[in-house]
Design a protein around this motif. Structure first.
Motif, short mmCIF file in Angstrom:
data_model
loop_
_atom_site.label_atom_id
_atom_site.label_comp_id
_atom_site.label_asym_id
_atom_site.label_seq_id
_atom_site.Cartn_x
_atom_site.Cartn_y
_atom_site.Cartn_z
N PHE A 65 0.89 -1.16 0.00
CA PHE A 65 0.00 0.00 0.00
C PHE A 65 0.93 1.21 0.00
N ARG A 66 0.87 1.98 -1.10
CA ARG A 66 1.90 3.00 -1.33
C ARG A 66 1.42 4.42 -1.01
N ASP A 67 2.38 5.24 -0.71
CA ASP A 67 2.21 6.70 -0.66
C ASP A 67 1.01 7.11 0.19
N TYR A 135 4.16 -1.25 8.86
CA TYR A 135 4.80 -0.11 8.21
C TYR A 135 6.26 -0.46 7.93
N GLU A 136 6.66 -0.29 6.67
CA GLU A 136 8.01 -0.65 6.21
C GLU A 136 8.71 0.59 5.65
N ALA A 137 9.94 0.81 6.07
CA ALA A 137 10.73 1.91 5.51
C ALA A 137 11.37 1.45 4.20
N PHE A 169 16.69 -6.06 2.75
CA PHE A 169 17.31 -5.28 1.67
C PHE A 169 17.37 -3.80 2.03
N HIS A 170 16.26 -3.26 2.53
CA HIS A 170 16.22 -1.82 2.78
C HIS A 170 17.24 -1.40 3.84
N THR A 171 17.48 -2.29 4.78
CA THR A 171 18.43 -1.98 5.85
C THR A 171 19.88 -2.20 5.37
N SER A 208 17.25 -2.43 -6.05
CA SER A 208 16.20 -3.21 -5.38
C SER A 208 15.20 -3.82 -6.36
N ARG A 209 14.86 -3.08 -7.40
CA ARG A 209 13.79 -3.52 -8.30
C ARG A 209 14.25 -4.57 -9.31
N HIS A 210 15.58 -4.69 -9.53
CA HIS A 210 16.06 -5.58 -10.59
C HIS A 210 17.07 -6.62 -10.15
N LEU A 240 10.26 -14.30 1.68
CA LEU A 240 11.18 -13.84 0.65
C LEU A 240 10.49 -12.83 -0.25
N GLU A 241 11.15 -11.72 -0.46
CA GLU A 241 10.59 -10.71 -1.37
C GLU A 241 11.70 -10.28 -2.32
N ILE A 242 11.71 -10.90 -3.50
CA ILE A 242 12.83 -10.72 -4.42
C ILE A 242 12.31 -10.14 -5.73
#
Ligand SMILES: O=C(O)c1ccc(O)c(O)c1
Ligand SMILES: [Mg+2]
Length: 617
Positions: A65-67, A135-137, A169-171, A208-210, A240-242
């Motif tokens: 859920f974005r923005d 909530y994810e940063a 990944f984000h961290t 991250s996206r590729h 897993l979120e790849i």
């Protein structure tokens, strides 16, 4: 009981039902339904929820859920309406958790209190329906890009239906860690996403996206990350979120199996930090070299290959007692030439022509190695055996190549082979230094994980080697004791040596085998008939200038078509290549001195150009 395992549908290729079926088939317990996979599917959320239940999959989360947070009016109100509609979808899917990723809009207000108030409002509405908000940063979030910022907001909002979502990944992509996570109450850790990645210097969004990878395929400390999360008391699913371009294009079951393999390995790596301990994997084998490499041949190819090898000092050293199988030996190197009809080798030969069909690794305990492989989703393979013959356990590498497991120190030859008396005298190889495989595009990461997981090999970073007709990417796996070294090469171009090998012979396979020689110059000198690859004069001029070699040394190298490399510690590598056998695979003679631990990557371009010239002749 291991951790519940979940996978985001975005990791896998195909339509939504294909993704779900593959995830269930290999053994996942849960799936994250990625919004785009639902939007593009022509079935209702209820149908998707039902399919998941029928497959035994929990819908662990609906995302993203974005923005949402900290938007000025009128977006703020609209976003809350949008949230209500997503809650409807969640209820239809049968999940109670939605992932809100941090806002990336330029219009986001830089006010943590506003973000907290909005998330609190959303959580309040969710709670009315028995739902929860995580909530994810995002590493590229406009105001919130670190987990600590996300936690500050979640803490301020202070609502039981609002919690934190962590994503390795984000961290880790930001060089951040989880120091301070112990202060977060475990019940506020709502969900955990894991992804690995190669270390790349590019903007973090594109990275991250590729280029995300399954844990164990990349270079991020994902196991350490998971250990920290578990120590903080998290006991929910590991998901897993790849996002990976190659995974999206690959056959779905292959990628799903790689995914689960990565989590089985990870489970084992964090054993001890898990509240309910996982049953340990059998330990990775201690390797002691490559006992043999086996070629699939027919009668004609056996004679031709035997002749080719003969120029390097190999001789026929044994004949199998019951099968059309011949042992070629030179010093410590065993090569098996298999022309037995109705065997795995024959199947290979039918498909590829002369090709490596098996390799045997020396391991301390074959049964334990086999049990580990099985636990890591690589089932045992049983080749037909004659009466009284040895049964050597084997598994299949991802391309179907057999990997035999031979007990270190055991004699596998005497029972099954009639051994022929040897001559000896010529300079001998001490063993197989490395075996290089050429892989089809999109297969590198799966192979890396297979060898890392099953055999405990270490993976080096990717090297890029310039072939005259494209780039070859190379990644080497090796045992800590360096008795086994397996470089893997892959090329998007069909014109490179690697690309031609893969496309001309319809698949991956061993492209070259390097034999270890105590004295490469002496070995090549004693093999005047060996069809060595010719190296241009320019190479030697450059070598003289670059490494300051003496004239005599240079002349000796040039005479024997030898290449040379030196590492920063003074380790030296002297090597020469044969031409390709029937334009397929080739051999290398290598001499390592002074602890040299690489593969002469500096010389790869010269070798590949020479091969391209050879090929044109
Ligand atoms: O790339 C993204 O937008 C995106 C979305 C959701 C996530 O959980 C995530 O880690 C990244
Ligand atoms: Mg994420």
């Amino acid at each position: 009981m291991p951790l519940p395992k979940s996978i985001a549908t975005v990791c896998l290729s195909g339509a939504l039902p294909d993704k779900l079926e593959a995830a269930a088939l290999v053994g996942f317990q849960g799936v994250e339904i990625f919004e785009n996979d639902l939007l593009t599917y022509d079935g209702s959320p209820e149908e998707v929820g039902r399919l998941c239940r029928d497959l035994g999959l929990a819908v662990t989360i609906y995302q993203p859920f974005r923005d949402f947070e900290a938007m000025p009016e009128p977006q703020r109100r609209r976003n809350l309406d949008r949230a209500e509609r997503k809650f409807d979808t969640m209820q239809a899917l049968g999940t109670d958790l939605i992932l809100v990723c941090s806002n990336t809009q330029p219009a986001t207000l830089p006010e943590a209190e506003r973000a907290a108030a909005d998330l609190r409002e959303m959580a309040e509405r969710a709670a009315k329906r028995g739902l929860r908000v995580g909530y994810e940063a995002l590493a590229w979030g406009r105001q919130v890009s670190l987990w600590r910022q996300a936690w500050d907001i979640v803490r301020q909002a202070d609502h039981p239906a609002l919690g934190l979502i962590l994503d390795s990944f984000h961290t880790l992509s930001r060089g951040d860690d989880l120091a301070g996570l112990e202060a977060v109450p475990a019940e506020k850790l709502f969900f955990l996403q894991l992804a690995d990645a190669p270390r790349l210097s590019m903007d973090v969004l594109s990275w991250s996206r590729h280029f995300r990878l399954f844990p164990g395929q990349g270079e991020l400390p994902v196991a350490d990350f998971l250990r920290d999360v578990l120590r903080a008391g998290y006991a929910g699913p590991v998901s897993l979120e790849i996002f990976n371009d190659e995974f999206r294009a690959a056959p779905v079951r292959r990628i799903a199996r790689d995914a689960l393999r990565s989590l089985v390995l990870l489970d084992d790596q964090v054993r001890g930090a898990v509240p309910v301990p996982a049953s340990p994997l059998p330990a990775a084998p201690t390797l002691a070299g490559i006992e043999f490499v086996e070629f699939a041949v027919d009668d004609a190819a056996r004679e031709a290959l035997g002749g080719f090898l003969g120029t390097l000092g190999f001789r026929r050293a044994g004949l199998h007692r019951s099968k059309a199988v011949e042992l070629q030996r030179q010093g410590g190197v065993n090569l098996v030439l298999n022309s037995e009809p109705d065997s795995a080798a024959a199947e290979r030969f039918e498909m590829f022509g002369p090709a490596v069909c098996a390799m045997a690794l020396r391991v301390d305990d074959p049964d334990r190695a086999l049990a580990r492989a099985r636990a890591l989703l690589s089932p045992a393979w049983q080749e037909r055996v004659g009466q009284g013959e040895q049964r050597i356990p084997a598994i299949r590498a991802p391309d179907g190549t057999l990997v035999y497991l031979v007990r270190t120190g055991s004699d596998i030859w005497a029972d099954d082979f009639q051994l022929l008396p040897g001559e000896g005298g010529a300079p001998a190889f001490t063993g197989i230094d490395h075996v290089v495989q050429a892989l089809a595009p999109g297969h590198l990461d799966g192979f890396v994980l297979f060898y890392r997981a099953v055999f405990g090999l270490d993976a080096e970073p990717v090297f890029e080697l310039p072939d005259p007709f494209g780039i070859v990417r190379s990644r080497t796996l090796s045992a800590a004791n360096r008795t086994v070294r397996l470089p893997l090469n892959v090329s998007e171009s069909r014109q490179t040596g690697t690309g031609r090998f893969v496309s001309a012979y319809a698949g991956a396979g061993v492209h070259h085998i390097a034999f270890a020689a105590p004295d490469a110059a002496a070995l090549v000198a004693a093999a005047p008939d060996a069809p060595m690859l010719e190296i241009p004069e320019n190479y030697y001029d450059d070598l003289a200038a670059r490494l300051g070699l003496e004239d005599a040394q240079l002349a000796a190298l040039q005479r024997a078509h030898l290449l040379f490399d030196q590492d920063a510690q003074g380790g030296r590598f002297t090597h020469a290549y044969t031409q390709a056998f029937q334009d397929r695979f080739f051999f290398e003679v290598v001499e390592r001195r002074g602890g040299y631990d690489q593969y002469g990557a500096a010389n790869a371009a010269v070798r590949m150009a020479a091969q391209a010239r050879q090929q044109k002749k």
